[in-house]
Design an enzyme around this catalytic site. Structure first.
Site, PDB file in Angstrom:
ATOM      1  N   HIS A 119       0.835  -1.209   0.000  1.00  0.00           N
ATOM      2  CA  HIS A 119       0.000   0.000   0.000  1.00  0.00           C
ATOM      3  C   HIS A 119       0.864   1.251   0.000  1.00  0.00           C
ATOM      4  CE1 HIS A 119      -3.202  -2.805   1.121  1.00  0.00           C
ATOM      5  NE2 HIS A 119      -4.059  -1.862   0.796  1.00  0.00           N
TER       6      HIS A 119
ATOM      7  N   LYS B 181      -9.172  -9.961   7.065  1.00  0.00           N
ATOM      8  CA  LYS B 181      -9.910 -10.394   8.247  1.00  0.00           C
ATOM      9  C   LYS B 181     -10.063  -9.247   9.227  1.00  0.00           C
ATOM     10  CE  LYS B 181      -6.285 -12.270  11.271  1.00  0.00           C
ATOM     11  NZ  LYS B 181      -6.439 -11.956  12.691  1.00  0.00           N
TER      12      LYS B 181
HETATM   13  S1  SF4 Z   1      -6.232 -17.942  13.799  1.00  0.00           S
HETATM   14 FE1  SF4 Z   1      -4.932 -17.247  15.479  1.00  0.00          FE
HETATM   15  S2  SF4 Z   1      -2.866 -17.376  14.728  1.00  0.00           S
HETATM   16 FE2  SF4 Z   1      -4.204 -17.469  12.966  1.00  0.00          FE
HETATM   17  S3  SF4 Z   1      -4.412 -15.339  12.239  1.00  0.00           S
HETATM   18 FE3  SF4 Z   1      -6.072 -15.717  13.685  1.00  0.00          FE
HETATM   19  S4  SF4 Z   1      -5.301 -15.046  15.686  1.00  0.00           S
HETATM   20 FE4  SF4 Z   1      -3.537 -15.283  14.312  1.00  0.00          FE
END
Ligand code: SF4
Lengths: 292, 199
Positions: free
Chosen positions: B38, B108
């Site tokens: 970015h 996410k």
């Molecule tokens: S599942 Fe756990 S280790 Fe994997 S990205 Fe999410 S918080 Fe991080």
């Protein structure tokens, strides 16, 4: 003695491999149950993907999550175990091997220069908590702790007048602040008492408990249930996108405290709860207790 | 709630039809970009050197991801392909959408008001990939087509990856101003006031 060293390096390496591809059955079962009771379609899709991911990771030997975590060890060293000096080096060597061969993501970064050591070994990393216990065995608990869920850890140094109500509020507040960040469903570990350091350590230790065990103290067992119910009633759900299950379990550990303090440590552990436990005998033979 | 299987590049119509809560699987090409991609791309744009960005991002799917990679027999292979936290890109994402015309951003944890506004204005969506679901994502990778800006380090580099049925991803910000993460969070903040009374 060098045979024992070799066995231990290989044993720890095996533990790290097991954890990279598998979560323990209690966590898997809790996730499946969460999937079954869910009727929100987004939550169901999230949980379905998580359950499928666990299957794919375990059968095809692909790491569960691309953040393969900070290698963290809880070592209970029997005072009569024949090897004591050099255990850190053994764990470090296993970590280097695991990083190369599994492979794990190199996650040890110098906080001043941002230089990555490249092999998950650095100053105080792997993180090792030592305890000397009676007996001639060596028990190692390994946790691959992801950054996302470590980042939502919290420490509250409460005023003791706040008492139980204050402790409960701290847990709820920590969860609301965490929101989607620790990749829920999560396991919430709570450490009450001690000093600041002890509260945080107990909180992390609490996340290592089996999800289906019951706190031996009935009052605490009840409190764990109450907090779990209240957390999930907020409707944050898997990944913070809404639904019934934000937390799979709340686990509480405690220590005595100073009269003027009430430390409450909160440790959040994502659903990718990659942990393994093994016991080594004096001859180097190994028994894996978790995952089965 | 509907389920879509979309092929890249995405058109404005492709993404305007999507509503929060819909489920989307992507086939075609995904480009990874996190903090450093970015920063560098926007710096080039600011200097009027957009053509130096090595990939045409019009209609592209940008993925907040730092993959685990290893060279096997001289070719890059991906061993981990889960999403990273999108919130870190919030301060620059609106500009990135405007400058480069990406149609979907996958990540996410969600994004916030400015990105939601930009998605509405320029026609883009935010697709939430279940955090940590890396093995399934890795399996959907057909091949690494190219990698650029490797000097940023492998997690930060720009990986051009061909995928098939990558997902499930959930529309968490649509191009109509809806943001599912913020809705869920706001409801939780209301609910928590009631929970306090029961402590
Ligand atoms: S599942 Fe756990 S280790 Fe994997 S990205 Fe999410 S918080 Fe991080």
């Amino acid at each position: 003695m060098s045979d024992l060293r070799e066995s231990l390096i290989n044993g720890v390496f095996e533990m790290m491999k097991l954890a990279a591809f598998n979560v323990p059955d209690d966590v898997k079962n809790a996730l499946k149950r969460a999937y079954e009771i869910e009727d929100n379609p987004v939550a169901k899709a999230n949980l379905g993907a998580i359950v499928r991911n666990l299957e794919v990771a375990s059968t095809e030997r692909i790491p569960i999550c691309q953040d393969t975590g900070t290698p963290t060890f809880f070592v209970e060293l029997g005072e009569d175990f024949p090897l004591k000096a050099g255990l850190r080096e053994i764990i470090e060597q296993a970590t280097v091997k695991a990083t190369q061969e599994i492979p794990l993501r190199p996650n040890a970064v110098n906080p001043w220069t941002y230089e990555n050591s490249g092999n998950n070994v650095g100053r105080f990393v792997p993180i090792i908590h030592w305890e000397v216990v009676p007996g001639d065995e060596l028990k190692i608990t390994y946790l691959a702790k992801g950054g996302g869920s470590e980042n939502t850890s919290k420490l509250y140094m409460l005023s003791p007048v706040l008492g139980l109500k204050g402790i409960k509020k701290a847990v709820i507040d920590a969860v609301v602040e965490a929101g989607p960040k620790p990749c829920p469903p999560i396991i919430v570990g709570v450490g009450v008492g001690g000093g600041a350091d002890m509260a945080m350590k107990l909180a992390k230790k609490a996340t290592l408990r089996r999800l289906d065990d019951k706190n031996p103290d009935p009052k605490l067992a009840e409190l764990e249930e109450e907090l779990l119910h209240k957390i999930n009633s907020l409707g944050l759900g898997p990944m913070g996108l809404g639904g019934k299950t934000y937390a799979l379990a709340v686990k509480i550990e405690w220590a005595h405290k100073h009269p003027a303090s009430l430390p409450v440590g909160i440790s959040t552990l994502c659903w990718a709860a990659r942990k393994s436990i093994a016991v080594f005998k004096p001859d180097g033979s190994m028994k894996v207790l978790m995952p089965p | 709630m509907a389920e879509y299987r979309l092929k890249t590049p995405l058109s404005e119509e492709d993404v305007r039809q999507l509503k929060v809560g819909d489920i989307v699987y992507i086939s075609g090409i995904i480009v990874t970009g996190r903090d450093q991609v970015h920063r560098r791309a926007l710096e080039l744009a600011a200097k009027g050197e957009k053509d130096k960005v090595p990939v045409n991002l019009e209609g592209a799917v940008l993925y907040h991801c730092g993959p685990i990679v290893k060279k096997v027999d001289g070719e890059w292979k991906i061993f981990g392909f889960g999403p990273t936290t999108s919130a870190r890109m919030e301060s620059v994402e609106a500009d990135f959408i405007k400058e480069f015309g990406v149609r979907a951003i996958i990540g996410k944890g969600g994004m916030f008001e400015r990105t939601t506004q930009a998605m509405k204005e320029y026609g883009a969506v935010y697709l939430a990939h279940p955090g940590g679901v890396s093995a399934v994502a890795t399996k959907s990778v057909k091949r690494v087509i190219d990698v650029h800006w490797l000097d940023l380090g492998t997690p930060e580099a720009m990986w051009v990856v061909e995928v098939e049925n990558f997902g499930p991803t959930m529309v968490a910000i649509d191009s109509h101003g809806n943001n599912l993460f913020l809705d869920v969070m706001n409801k939780a903040k209301e609910k928590v006031q009631e929970v306090y009374k029961t402590l």
